[in-house]
Design an enzyme around this catalytic site. Structure first.
Site, short mmCIF file in Angstrom:
data_model
loop_
_atom_site.label_atom_id
_atom_site.label_comp_id
_atom_site.label_asym_id
_atom_site.label_seq_id
_atom_site.Cartn_x
_atom_site.Cartn_y
_atom_site.Cartn_z
N SER A 118 0.80 -1.22 0.00
CA SER A 118 0.00 0.00 0.00
C SER A 118 0.84 1.27 0.00
O SER A 118 0.38 2.31 -0.48
CB SER A 118 -0.94 0.00 1.20
OG SER A 118 -1.88 -1.03 1.08
N HIS A 123 1.22 4.36 4.46
CA HIS A 123 0.41 5.09 3.50
C HIS A 123 0.92 6.52 3.33
O HIS A 123 1.10 7.00 2.21
CB HIS A 123 -1.05 5.14 3.97
CG HIS A 123 -1.71 3.81 4.05
ND1 HIS A 123 -2.99 3.63 4.53
CD2 HIS A 123 -1.27 2.57 3.70
CE1 HIS A 123 -3.31 2.35 4.47
NE2 HIS A 123 -2.28 1.69 3.98
#
Length: 293
Positions: free
Chosen positions: A182, A234
Site C-alpha cells: 500500500s 500510506h
C-alpha cells in the site's frame, strides 16, 4: 524480535488497501486532454500483480498450516490452508512465516542490519483479502499511469514510494511487523495529484479533477485509522510519490506540443519553451526534498 523469530502473538500491521482504485483511475477521466501523447504498452504493472500473487502463494506454501498448527481454515487446501481468524483475520499465514519471508521488523533492520526488509515487505501480504484489495487498486491506478508515462518512470515511482512508506513505518511502528504494497500504491496516487498540478496547463476542468483527487486521498488516509492498518506506510508512500510525480511525470506544455505537431508550411507564433517556469521550480524543490528526506 531481537535475534529470534517473533512469537505467534506478535501483531501483524498490514499496509491496508492502497486507495479506491476504480475512483482514482477515473478521477482524471473527466478531464479532457487537449494534447494527444504517446500511449505505452503496459506490461510492468501486470507483472507486479503476478509477482505479488506468486509471493503470496509461496508464503502460504512455506506457512504449511496443517503441519505447524493444530487447527486451520480450509484444511482441504493442504499446506495452502489458512491460520485461524483469531491469529490472522485476513485469511493468511502466521506472523512467524511473514517474518521469515522478509516482513518489515524494525529491530532487525537496525540491530542486525537487514535493510533489505525495507524492500521485501512491499511484496508480501498478510492475507487473501489484503492481496486482493491491493492488486485491484494496482490494476486500476497503475495500468493507466503506465500507459501514459511508460514502465521506467512508473516502475521507479512504485518501488521508491514503497521504500519511502517502509521508512516512515519503521520510524513510528516498532513493536510489530509490517507487510503490504500500500505504500507503493499510495505513491502512485500521490503522483496522480502532483502530475495534475505540474501539468496544469494541458488540462480542462482542472479544479474538478483536483478536488476529486484530494477527496479520494483524504478518504483513503482516513481508512488508516482502522485497527491493524499501517497508516504511516500510506503517508510515507504518498509523500514520496507526490514529490516523485513532479520529477518523473512532467510533460511539455500545450503550446510547445502544438507548435511541434503543426502542419508543414503552416505559420506558427514565436516558439514557446518546452516547460514552464513553475514546472522547473517544482522539479527542483521536489528533488531537494527527496534527497534531504
Amino acid at each position: 524480535m531481537k535475534g529470534k523469530d517473533p512469537s505467534p502473538e506478535v501483531q501483524i500491521t498490514v499496509q491496508g488497501r492502497g486507495g479506491d482504485g476504480g475512483v482514482a483511475a477515473g478521477a482524471e477521466d473527466h478531464v479532457f486532454r487537449q494534447v494527444r501523447y504517446r500511449r505505452w504498452v503496459t506490461w510492468l504493472v501486470p507483472s507486479f500483480v503476478v509477482a505479488n500473487v506468486v509471493m503470496f502463494l509461496v508464503t502460504m506454501y512455506v506457512n504449511d498450516c496443517p503441519k505447524k498448527s493444530g487447527f486451520c481454515i480450509a484444511r482441504f487446501l493442504g499446506r495452502f490452508s489458512f491460520q485461524t481468524l483469531k491469529e490472522n483475520p485476513l485469511l493468511g499465514p502466521s506472523s512467524d512465516t511473514l517474518y521469515k519471508m522478509g516482513a518489515l521488523a524494525v529491530a532487525d533492520v537496525v540491530q542486525r542490519h537487514q535493510a533489505w526488509r525495507l524492500f521485501t515487505c512491499i511484496w508480501l501480504h498478510a492475507g487473501v483479502f489484503h492481496v486482493l484489495a491491493n492488486m485491484l487498486s494496482l490494476v486500476f491506478i497503475g495500468i493507466r499511469l503506465e500507459q501514459e508515462f511508460g514502465f521506467v518512470r512508473i516502475g521507479l515511482l512504485y518501488v521508491i514510494s514503497g521504500f519511502g512508506g517502509s521508512l516512515l513505518s519503521a520510524l513510528f511502528i516498532q513493536s510489530s511487523i509490517s507487510v503490504g504494497a500500500s505504500g507503493a500504491l499510495f505513491g502512485l496516487l500521490g503522483s496522480m495529484l502532483s502530475e495534475l498540478i505540474t501539468n496544469w496547463t494541458i488540462y480542462a476542468n482542472k479544479l474538478a479533477a483536483l478536488l476529486t483527487l484530494i477527496v479520494i486521498v483524504i478518504i483513503n488516509l482516513a481508512m488508516g485509522i482502522l485497527p491493524h492498518v499501517d497508516n504511516f506506510a500510506h503517508i510515507g508512500g504518498f509523500l514520496s510519490g507526490f514529490l516523485l510525480g513532479f520529477v518523473f511525470l512532467i510533460r511539455p506544455q500545450f503550446g510547445w506540443v502544438s507548435q511541434r505537431n503543426a502542419l508543414p508550411g503552416r505559420a506558427t507564433p514565436s516558439l514557446k519553451p518546452k516547460h514552464t517556469m513553475y514546472q522547473y521550480v517544482l522539479w527542483v524543490i521536489s528533488v531537494i526534498l527527496l534527497i534531504s528526506g
